[in-house]
Design a protein around this motif. Sequence first.
Motif, PDB file in Angstrom:
ATOM      1  N   SER A  87      -0.136  55.723 -38.935  1.00 32.93           N
ATOM      2  CA  SER A  87      -0.941  56.114 -37.776  1.00 32.93           C
ATOM      3  C   SER A  87      -0.084  56.803 -36.721  1.00 32.93           C
ATOM      4  O   SER A  87      -0.541  57.725 -36.040  1.00 32.93           O
ATOM      5  CB  SER A  87      -1.637  54.886 -37.168  1.00 32.93           C
ATOM      6  OG  SER A  87      -0.680  53.920 -36.751  1.00 32.93           O
ATOM      7  N   TRP A  88       1.183  56.403 -36.615  1.00 36.25           N
ATOM      8  CA  TRP A  88       2.060  57.051 -35.635  1.00 36.25           C
ATOM      9  C   TRP A  88       2.423  58.469 -36.059  1.00 36.25           C
ATOM     10  O   TRP A  88       2.666  59.320 -35.200  1.00 36.25           O
ATOM     11  CB  TRP A  88       3.320  56.205 -35.421  1.00 36.25           C
ATOM     12  CG  TRP A  88       3.095  55.074 -34.459  1.00 36.25           C
ATOM     13  CD1 TRP A  88       1.899  54.498 -34.131  1.00 36.25           C
ATOM     14  CD2 TRP A  88       4.093  54.376 -33.709  1.00 36.25           C
ATOM     15  NE1 TRP A  88       2.087  53.482 -33.238  1.00 36.25           N
ATOM     16  CE2 TRP A  88       3.429  53.386 -32.954  1.00 36.25           C
ATOM     17  CE3 TRP A  88       5.466  54.472 -33.609  1.00 36.25           C
ATOM     18  CZ2 TRP A  88       4.111  52.511 -32.103  1.00 36.25           C
ATOM     19  CZ3 TRP A  88       6.153  53.604 -32.774  1.00 36.25           C
ATOM     20  CH2 TRP A  88       5.484  52.642 -32.022  1.00 36.25           C
ATOM     21  N   LEU A 100       0.279  60.468 -37.443  1.00 34.06           N
ATOM     22  CA  LEU A 100      -0.896  61.221 -37.007  1.00 34.06           C
ATOM     23  C   LEU A 100      -0.872  61.473 -35.502  1.00 34.06           C
ATOM     24  O   LEU A 100      -1.302  62.525 -35.036  1.00 34.06           O
ATOM     25  CB  LEU A 100      -2.173  60.465 -37.381  1.00 34.06           C
ATOM     26  CG  LEU A 100      -2.511  60.390 -38.871  1.00 34.06           C
ATOM     27  CD1 LEU A 100      -3.709  59.475 -39.082  1.00 34.06           C
ATOM     28  CD2 LEU A 100      -2.799  61.781 -39.425  1.00 34.06           C
ATOM     29  N   GLU A 101      -0.365  60.506 -34.761  1.00 36.44           N
ATOM     30  CA  GLU A 101      -0.314  60.618 -33.301  1.00 36.44           C
ATOM     31  C   GLU A 101       0.941  61.324 -32.817  1.00 36.44           C
ATOM     32  O   GLU A 101       1.131  61.502 -31.617  1.00 36.44           O
ATOM     33  CB  GLU A 101      -0.389  59.215 -32.682  1.00 36.44           C
ATOM     34  CG  GLU A 101      -1.697  58.499 -32.971  1.00 36.44           C
ATOM     35  CD  GLU A 101      -1.622  57.006 -32.669  1.00 36.44           C
ATOM     36  OE1 GLU A 101      -0.588  56.556 -32.103  1.00 36.44           O
ATOM     37  OE2 GLU A 101      -2.576  56.286 -33.003  1.00 36.44           O
ATOM     38  N   ARG A 102       1.794  61.726 -33.751  1.00 38.02           N
ATOM     39  CA  ARG A 102       3.063  62.399 -33.448  1.00 38.02           C
ATOM     40  C   ARG A 102       3.948  61.538 -32.545  1.00 38.02           C
ATOM     41  O   ARG A 102       4.591  62.013 -31.612  1.00 38.02           O
ATOM     42  CB  ARG A 102       2.847  63.789 -32.831  1.00 38.02           C
ATOM     43  CG  ARG A 102       2.133  64.757 -33.744  1.00 38.02           C
ATOM     44  CD  ARG A 102       2.165  66.185 -33.213  1.00 38.02           C
ATOM     45  NE  ARG A 102       3.489  66.783 -33.354  1.00 38.02           N
ATOM     46  CZ  ARG A 102       4.257  67.155 -32.335  1.00 38.02           C
ATOM     47  NH1 ARG A 102       3.850  66.987 -31.086  1.00 38.02           N
ATOM     48  NH2 ARG A 102       5.435  67.707 -32.548  1.00 38.02           N
ATOM     49  N   ARG A 103       3.961  60.240 -32.846  1.00 36.75           N
ATOM     50  CA  ARG A 103       4.816  59.308 -32.114  1.00 36.75           C
ATOM     51  C   ARG A 103       6.138  59.152 -32.848  1.00 36.75           C
ATOM     52  O   ARG A 103       6.174  59.084 -34.073  1.00 36.75           O
ATOM     53  CB  ARG A 103       4.150  57.937 -31.966  1.00 36.75           C
ATOM     54  CG  ARG A 103       2.917  57.967 -31.105  1.00 36.75           C
ATOM     55  CD  ARG A 103       2.385  56.579 -30.765  1.00 36.75           C
ATOM     56  NE  ARG A 103       1.159  56.717 -30.001  1.00 36.75           N
ATOM     57  CZ  ARG A 103       1.114  56.958 -28.701  1.00 36.75           C
ATOM     58  NH1 ARG A 103       2.252  57.051 -28.021  1.00 36.75           N
ATOM     59  NH2 ARG A 103      -0.035  57.098 -28.068  1.00 36.75           N
ATOM     60  N   THR A 128       5.048  59.961 -27.878  1.00 40.60           N
ATOM     61  CA  THR A 128       4.727  61.189 -28.598  1.00 40.60           C
ATOM     62  C   THR A 128       5.786  62.234 -28.281  1.00 40.60           C
ATOM     63  O   THR A 128       6.532  62.117 -27.300  1.00 40.60           O
ATOM     64  CB  THR A 128       3.353  61.728 -28.196  1.00 40.60           C
ATOM     65  OG1 THR A 128       3.403  62.151 -26.816  1.00 40.60           O
ATOM     66  CG2 THR A 128       2.260  60.670 -28.372  1.00 40.60           C
TER      67      THR A 128
END
Length: 216
Positions: free
Chosen positions: A20-21, A23-26, A99
């Motif tokens: 999920s990170w 996808l969130e560019r974290r 991010t």
Amino acid sequence: MSGSAGAGRRIVLWRHGQTSWNLERRFQGTTDIDLTETGVTQARRAARLLAALEPHAIISSDLRRTVATAAELAALTGLEVTYDEGLRETYAGVWQGLTHDEIQSRYGDEYAAWKRGEPVRRGGGELETEVADRAAPVVERSADKLPASGVLVVVSHGGAIRTTIGRLLGLEPHSWEALGGLSNCSWSVLGEGVRGWRLLEHNAGSLPEPVLGDDV
């Protein structure tokens, strides 16, 4: 994958599936994040392809996203996975969980210097050379145990893989950023040549055709 049968040992450096990170560019770093359902699907697809290489050994970072990715290949090959924290992603201190936009906003000079290839402790964490110092020897020790023409699969993280490739190829650290990033569950392949390790494939997601007429 080098295009010649029995052409020496190979190292497949395989990035974990989607989180999920991602996808969130974290910036994940050493934060222990699970795969998404899509990430598991990616790992299963890639494992079917990599199993066709008949690997002799699998080593993996001990973070959950790489453990789950490696498990898919282990299930198909029957190989036992060896876990090593030396293959973890770069520790990035206060950058972890932010991010890329947030990092650029809060630590713009540091971020720009890193992208220029300067030695930067991102977020107060590790230098890229320090990541290579811990990860590359793990890979080299495992590769040394391979039989002739043996295949080692290394399940790790984008940044750790890039620094390891740079170190094994003997590239100067400032040029490591020139190695493009790996997509989730894509891999790069190093082959043993007469002058050391050689990059055969980068950011691959399928098995390539043999290389014919190399360097001509």
